[in-house]
Write a protein that holds these residues in place. Sequence first.
Motif, PDB file in Angstrom:
ATOM      1  N   GLU A  68     -12.669   1.769  -2.444  1.00  0.00           N
ATOM      2  CA  GLU A  68     -11.880   2.853  -3.019  1.00  0.00           C
ATOM      3  C   GLU A  68     -10.551   2.307  -3.493  1.00  0.00           C
ATOM      4  OE1 GLU A  68     -11.700   7.320  -1.955  1.00  0.00           O
ATOM      5  OE2 GLU A  68     -10.109   6.349  -0.799  1.00  0.00           O
ATOM      6  N   GLN A  69     -10.200   2.644  -4.716  1.00  0.00           N
ATOM      7  CA  GLN A  69      -8.942   2.210  -5.302  1.00  0.00           C
ATOM      8  C   GLN A  69      -7.797   2.920  -4.590  1.00  0.00           C
ATOM      9  OE1 GLN A  69      -8.972   2.502  -9.522  1.00  0.00           O
ATOM     10  NE2 GLN A  69      -6.838   1.966  -9.733  1.00  0.00           N
ATOM     11  N   VAL A  70      -6.739   2.183  -4.311  1.00  0.00           N
ATOM     12  CA  VAL A  70      -5.599   2.735  -3.594  1.00  0.00           C
ATOM     13  C   VAL A  70      -4.890   3.756  -4.471  1.00  0.00           C
ATOM     14  CG1 VAL A  70      -3.404   2.198  -2.478  1.00  0.00           C
ATOM     15  CG2 VAL A  70      -5.322   0.619  -2.268  1.00  0.00           C
ATOM     16  N   PHE A  71      -4.602   4.893  -3.873  1.00  0.00           N
ATOM     17  CA  PHE A  71      -3.908   5.975  -4.559  1.00  0.00           C
ATOM     18  C   PHE A  71      -2.454   5.956  -4.109  1.00  0.00           C
ATOM     19  CE2 PHE A  71      -2.447  10.426  -4.483  1.00  0.00           C
ATOM     20  CZ  PHE A  71      -2.549  10.720  -5.828  1.00  0.00           C
ATOM     21  N   ALA A  72      -1.516   5.918  -5.050  1.00  0.00           N
ATOM     22  CA  ALA A  72      -0.093   5.894  -4.720  1.00  0.00           C
ATOM     23  C   ALA A  72       0.311   7.197  -4.044  1.00  0.00           C
ATOM     24  CB  ALA A  72       0.730   5.660  -5.975  1.00  0.00           C
ATOM     25  N   ASP A  73       1.064   7.065  -2.982  1.00  0.00           N
ATOM     26  CA  ASP A  73       1.507   8.203  -2.192  1.00  0.00           C
ATOM     27  C   ASP A  73       3.015   8.082  -2.007  1.00  0.00           C
ATOM     28  OD1 ASP A  73       1.625  10.386  -0.519  1.00  0.00           O
ATOM     29  OD2 ASP A  73       0.166   9.643   0.917  1.00  0.00           O
TER      30      ASP A  73
END
Length: 188
Positions: A68-73
């Motif tokens: 899973e591609q990292v989602f910016a938080d």
Amino acid sequence: MRVLGVDPGLTRCGIGVVEGGRGRQVRLVAVGVVRSPSTEPTAERLLHLQTELDTWLDRFQPDAIAVEQVFADVNVASVMHTMQASAIPLLAAARRGLPVELHTPTSVKAAVTGSGRADKAQVTTMVTRILRMESAPKPADAADALAIAICHLWQGTAAGRLQDAARAEQARLRSVPGPSTTRAAVAR
């Protein structure tokens, strides 16, 4: 085709292996979570993740790895740890010569539930149904890893069919006499 899906995380990293192919039901091979205590140094935690992932790769021999591609938080520290953890399966794939693909959370949700806006409960429910499991995989990281693997399997199978069709069409076009061949034959 056998796919190892990874939901990267440093504290909890979901890992799931599924198998399937064209015209075949997707089958659960294995699912689990690699945990590391936040009290340990980051390097030791990453080494533990690498060791566990290598064990899974040796045991289950996947044909591909999906991450899973990292989602910016807003939580930068959490994102950094997740990005560090996501590097481990990418390196493992490169070391073994396995294809690896990053999938966005939205594409994974859409592939498994039909909606890119599905919540974790909906993803878990659909993973449980797709794999015909008696109970839902827990924690959510495990269900997410399976969803990533299913997404890759389905998208890879469809992409493979499209590539096969494109190659067949190219071969067909090469075998059909072109305009210059036809003109030359007519001129004789």
